[in-house]
Motif scaffolding. Structure first.
Motif, PDB file in Angstrom:
ATOM      1  N   VAL A  58       0.838  -1.198   0.000  1.00 28.87           N
ATOM      2  CA  VAL A  58       0.000   0.000   0.000  1.00 28.87           C
ATOM      3  C   VAL A  58       0.875   1.252   0.000  1.00 28.87           C
ATOM      4  O   VAL A  58       1.765   1.397   0.842  1.00 28.87           O
ATOM      5  N   ASP A  59       0.608   2.124  -0.936  1.00 28.56           N
ATOM      6  CA  ASP A  59       1.193   3.456  -0.950  1.00 28.56           C
ATOM      7  C   ASP A  59       0.244   4.364  -0.185  1.00 28.56           C
ATOM      8  O   ASP A  59      -0.821   4.733  -0.689  1.00 28.56           O
ATOM      9  N   LEU A  60       0.603   4.697   1.031  1.00 24.54           N
ATOM     10  CA  LEU A  60      -0.297   5.455   1.899  1.00 24.54           C
ATOM     11  C   LEU A  60      -0.466   6.906   1.466  1.00 24.54           C
ATOM     12  O   LEU A  60      -1.272   7.632   2.040  1.00 24.54           O
ATOM     13  N   SER A  61       0.254   7.315   0.442  1.00 29.19           N
ATOM     14  CA  SER A  61       0.056   8.659  -0.105  1.00 29.19           C
ATOM     15  C   SER A  61      -0.969   8.664  -1.231  1.00 29.19           C
ATOM     16  O   SER A  61      -1.284   9.714  -1.786  1.00 29.19           O
ATOM     17  N   ASN A  62      -1.497   7.487  -1.545  1.00 27.59           N
ATOM     18  CA  ASN A  62      -2.423   7.337  -2.670  1.00 27.59           C
ATOM     19  C   ASN A  62      -3.761   6.830  -2.148  1.00 27.59           C
ATOM     20  O   ASN A  62      -3.881   5.684  -1.709  1.00 27.59           O
ATOM     21  N   GLN A  63      -4.796   7.686  -2.192  1.00 27.84           N
ATOM     22  CA  GLN A  63      -6.101   7.300  -1.659  1.00 27.84           C
ATOM     23  C   GLN A  63      -6.688   6.114  -2.399  1.00 27.84           C
ATOM     24  O   GLN A  63      -7.324   5.235  -1.789  1.00 27.84           O
ATOM     25  N   ASP A  64      -6.494   6.034  -3.704  1.00 29.77           N
ATOM     26  CA  ASP A  64      -7.015   4.903  -4.461  1.00 29.77           C
ATOM     27  C   ASP A  64      -6.372   3.607  -4.001  1.00 29.77           C
ATOM     28  O   ASP A  64      -7.037   2.568  -3.907  1.00 29.77           O
ATOM     29  N   CYS A  65      -5.084   3.657  -3.718  1.00 27.96           N
ATOM     30  CA  CYS A  65      -4.363   2.473  -3.243  1.00 27.96           C
ATOM     31  C   CYS A  65      -4.873   2.047  -1.869  1.00 27.96           C
ATOM     32  O   CYS A  65      -5.055   0.855  -1.601  1.00 27.96           O
ATOM     33  N   ILE A  66      -5.117   3.024  -1.011  1.00 24.98           N
ATOM     34  CA  ILE A  66      -5.679   2.734   0.316  1.00 24.98           C
ATOM     35  C   ILE A  66      -7.054   2.097   0.164  1.00 24.98           C
ATOM     36  O   ILE A  66      -7.347   1.063   0.773  1.00 24.98           O
ATOM     37  N   ASN A  67      -7.904   2.700  -0.662  1.00 29.51           N
ATOM     38  CA  ASN A  67      -9.257   2.183  -0.868  1.00 29.51           C
ATOM     39  C   ASN A  67      -9.232   0.742  -1.380  1.00 29.51           C
ATOM     40  O   ASN A  67     -10.013  -0.103  -0.929  1.00 29.51           O
ATOM     41  N   GLU A  68      -8.335   0.479  -2.308  1.00 27.98           N
ATOM     42  CA  GLU A  68      -8.227  -0.864  -2.873  1.00 27.98           C
ATOM     43  C   GLU A  68      -7.829  -1.880  -1.806  1.00 27.98           C
ATOM     44  O   GLU A  68      -8.343  -3.000  -1.773  1.00 27.98           O
ATOM     45  N   SER A  69      -6.913  -1.480  -0.924  1.00 31.25           N
ATOM     46  CA  SER A  69      -6.472  -2.399   0.131  1.00 31.25           C
ATOM     47  C   SER A  69      -7.599  -2.693   1.124  1.00 31.25           C
ATOM     48  O   SER A  69      -7.723  -3.824   1.624  1.00 31.25           O
ATOM     49  N   ILE A  70      -8.429  -1.694   1.395  1.00 30.21           N
ATOM     50  CA  ILE A  70      -9.580  -1.898   2.280  1.00 30.21           C
ATOM     51  C   ILE A  70     -10.581  -2.846   1.622  1.00 30.21           C
ATOM     52  O   ILE A  70     -11.096  -3.776   2.263  1.00 30.21           O
ATOM     53  N   GLN A  71     -10.851  -2.613   0.346  1.00 33.97           N
ATOM     54  CA  GLN A  71     -11.767  -3.485  -0.379  1.00 33.97           C
ATOM     55  C   GLN A  71     -11.245  -4.922  -0.415  1.00 33.97           C
ATOM     56  O   GLN A  71     -12.025  -5.887  -0.267  1.00 33.97           O
ATOM     57  N   GLN A  72      -9.937  -5.085  -0.589  1.00 37.25           N
ATOM     58  CA  GLN A  72      -9.342  -6.419  -0.625  1.00 37.25           C
ATOM     59  C   GLN A  72      -9.464  -7.107   0.734  1.00 37.25           C
ATOM     60  O   GLN A  72      -9.721  -8.304   0.816  1.00 37.25           O
ATOM     61  N   THR A  73      -9.313  -6.326   1.801  1.00 32.89           N
ATOM     62  CA  THR A  73      -9.459  -6.877   3.152  1.00 32.89           C
ATOM     63  C   THR A  73     -10.885  -7.338   3.400  1.00 32.89           C
ATOM     64  O   THR A  73     -11.127  -8.427   3.934  1.00 32.89           O
ATOM     65  N   ILE A  74     -11.848  -6.514   2.998  1.00 34.77           N
ATOM     66  CA  ILE A  74     -13.259  -6.871   3.153  1.00 34.77           C
ATOM     67  C   ILE A  74     -13.596  -8.107   2.320  1.00 34.77           C
ATOM     68  O   ILE A  74     -14.310  -9.014   2.775  1.00 34.77           O
ATOM     69  N   ALA A  75     -13.055  -8.167   1.101  1.00 36.87           N
ATOM     70  CA  ALA A  75     -13.318  -9.315   0.232  1.00 36.87           C
ATOM     71  C   ALA A  75     -12.734 -10.597   0.824  1.00 36.87           C
ATOM     72  O   ALA A  75     -13.300 -11.686   0.652  1.00 36.87           O
ATOM     73  N   THR A  76     -11.614 -10.478   1.511  1.00 39.18           N
ATOM     74  CA  THR A  76     -10.935 -11.649   2.078  1.00 39.18           C
ATOM     75  C   THR A  76     -11.539 -12.080   3.398  1.00 39.18           C
ATOM     76  O   THR A  76     -11.787 -13.273   3.630  1.00 39.18           O
ATOM     77  N   PHE A  77     -11.780 -11.114   4.288  1.00 37.26           N
ATOM     78  CA  PHE A  77     -12.198 -11.441   5.653  1.00 37.26           C
ATOM     79  C   PHE A  77     -13.650 -11.071   5.979  1.00 37.26           C
ATOM     80  O   PHE A  77     -14.177 -11.461   7.018  1.00 37.26           O
ATOM     81  N   GLY A  78     -14.265 -10.265   5.132  1.00 37.84           N
ATOM     82  CA  GLY A  78     -15.669  -9.930   5.342  1.00 37.84           C
ATOM     83  C   GLY A  78     -15.935  -8.713   6.198  1.00 37.84           C
ATOM     84  O   GLY A  78     -17.052  -8.181   6.183  1.00 37.84           O
ATOM     85  N   ARG A  79     -14.946  -8.228   6.920  1.00 40.75           N
ATOM     86  CA  ARG A  79     -15.149  -7.090   7.812  1.00 40.75           C
ATOM     87  C   ARG A  79     -13.783  -6.579   8.286  1.00 40.75           C
ATOM     88  O   ARG A  79     -12.753  -7.206   8.079  1.00 40.75           O
ATOM     89  N   ILE A  80     -13.801  -5.420   8.940  1.00 38.39           N
ATOM     90  CA  ILE A  80     -12.637  -4.882   9.642  1.00 38.39           C
ATOM     91  C   ILE A  80     -13.122  -4.402  10.995  1.00 38.39           C
ATOM     92  O   ILE A  80     -14.007  -3.553  11.081  1.00 38.39           O
ATOM     93  N   ASP A  81     -12.568  -4.954  12.047  1.00 41.72           N
ATOM     94  CA  ASP A  81     -12.995  -4.605  13.403  1.00 41.72           C
ATOM     95  C   ASP A  81     -12.079  -3.600  14.072  1.00 41.72           C
ATOM     96  O   ASP A  81     -12.536  -2.749  14.849  1.00 41.72           O
ATOM     97  N   VAL A  82     -10.787  -3.703  13.796  1.00 43.33           N
ATOM     98  CA  VAL A  82      -9.811  -2.838  14.462  1.00 43.33           C
ATOM     99  C   VAL A  82      -8.853  -2.272  13.425  1.00 43.33           C
ATOM    100  O   VAL A  82      -8.257  -3.017  12.647  1.00 43.33           O
ATOM    101  N   LEU A  83      -8.703  -0.967  13.420  1.00 42.46           N
ATOM    102  CA  LEU A  83      -7.703  -0.286  12.592  1.00 42.46           C
ATOM    103  C   LEU A  83      -6.597   0.223  13.495  1.00 42.46           C
ATOM    104  O   LEU A  83      -6.865   0.868  14.508  1.00 42.46           O
ATOM    105  N   VAL A  84      -5.351  -0.047  13.124  1.00 36.44           N
ATOM    106  CA  VAL A  84      -4.202   0.530  13.819  1.00 36.44           C
ATOM    107  C   VAL A  84      -3.399   1.351  12.821  1.00 36.44           C
ATOM    108  O   VAL A  84      -2.755   0.805  11.921  1.00 36.44           O
ATOM    109  N   ASN A  85      -3.471   2.659  12.964  1.00 35.65           N
ATOM    110  CA  ASN A  85      -2.674   3.566  12.140  1.00 35.65           C
ATOM    111  C   ASN A  85      -1.302   3.695  12.787  1.00 35.65           C
ATOM    112  O   ASN A  85      -1.086   4.514  13.681  1.00 35.65           O
ATOM    113  N   ASN A  86      -0.369   2.869  12.328  1.00 38.80           N
ATOM    114  CA  ASN A  86       0.958   2.809  12.930  1.00 38.80           C
ATOM    115  C   ASN A  86       2.044   3.429  12.061  1.00 38.80           C
ATOM    116  O   ASN A  86       3.081   3.831  12.559  1.00 38.80           O
ATOM    117  N   ALA A  87       1.813   3.505  10.756  1.00 37.29           N
ATOM    118  CA  ALA A  87       2.847   4.002   9.840  1.00 37.29           C
ATOM    119  C   ALA A  87       3.272   5.422  10.212  1.00 37.29           C
ATOM    120  O   ALA A  87       2.431   6.274  10.506  1.00 37.29           O
TER     121      ALA A  87
END
Length: 279
Positions: A58-87
């Motif tokens: 993920v290129d965190l400077s690119n909103q489209d890249c971020i969005n795609e990674s979220i969509q991929q996570t949802i497609a794989t696991f079905g949900r996101i319960d906890v976000l950790v902004n560590n970068a």
């Protein structure tokens, strides 16, 4: 403990993020983790389990890249319960010698990237009517040290963002914590994680001595990343996690001292403060 939860962790290839991801996987959680290099992340984690671990480039400077990674996570696991902004990364130096492009870059990574990840995840958490956001700040965002002005500004911005975000999303069952550690034994003070702005200007003795002390302390910090990771996991299981959590004895001491000093100053200047009103 509900280890069916899905975690999304940014900046996971080293430091606290890597320690957290390993501990989560050891505990049975499902984890989506971001890095600029998937192979480096896989090698660092050392556990390749496609059913529970999703490494994301993920290129965190690119909103489209971020969005795609979220969509991929949802497609794989079905949900996101906890976000950790560590970068994020640090910057130590004298502000008058710090290039504007360097200031913009650290705000992009430490602040804007976190805001953009939150923007991408909130629609899913709102739909779930649940979620937990942990933003990794720093005690420097509340009590800075000489030479850390720009870095402290980024972490203060992240703390303020977290405070108001918590008010905004409370009605959706979404909780927010800004974790504000002091020195931990991660790679934070290494070349890859720290912009060290050299100076040839005479004076600035406090900045120079602080920089030397911090760099000499690399690998000797009192904070334990394993214990911090365990605390973050416990927070996600808490019904009422704190909005602010200072991690480490030094962080607690510095925050407590500043709060006491601020309270005293506030009272000392009370009459001046209230005299600014009409009437």
């Amino acid at each position: 403990m509900n280890n069916s939860k899905v975690w999304y962790v940014t900046g996971a290839s080293q430091g606290l993020g890597l320690t957290l991801v390993k501990k989560l996987l050891e505990s049975g959680y499902r984890v989506a983790a971001t890095s600029r290099n998937a192979q480096t992340l896989k090698q660092a984690v050392g556990l390749i389990d496609a059913e529970r671990f999703l490494p994301l480039v993920v290129d965190l400077s690119n909103q489209d890249c971020i969005n795609e990674s979220i969509q991929q996570t949802i497609a794989t696991f079905g949900r996101i319960d906890v976000l950790v902004n560590n970068a994020g990364y640090g910057m130590i130096g004298i502000v008058e010698e710090t290039a504007e492009q360097d200031i913009r870059k650290i705000f992009d990574v430490n602040v804007l990237a976190a805001v953009n990840v939150v923007k991408a995840i909130l629609p899913f958490m709102r739909k779930q009517r649940s979620g937990y956001i942990i933003n990794i700040g720093s005690v420097a965002g509340f009590v800075g040290a000489p030479g850390w002005s720009v870095y402290s500004a980024t972490k203060a911005a992240l703390a303020a963002f977290s405070e108001v975000l918590a008010l905004d999303v409370k009605e959706f069952g979404i909780r927010v914590t800004v974790a504000e550690p002091s020195g931990f034994r991660t790679r934070f003070l290494t070349a890859n994680s720290l912009a060290n702005i050299e100076t040839g200007i005479e004076g600035y003795t406090a900045v120079k001595s602080t920089r030397e002390r911090y760099l000499a302390n690399n690998g000797k910090q009192s904070g334990d990343p394993d214990k911090a990771s365990a605390i973050l996991i416990a927070l996600a299981e808490s019904e009422q996690p704190p909005l602010h959590l200072y991690l480490g004895q030094d962080a607690y001491r510095r925050a407590a001292e500043k709060i006491a000093n601020m309270a005293a100053e506030l009272e000392a200047w009370k009459q001046t403060s209230i005299s600014a009103d009409f009437g």
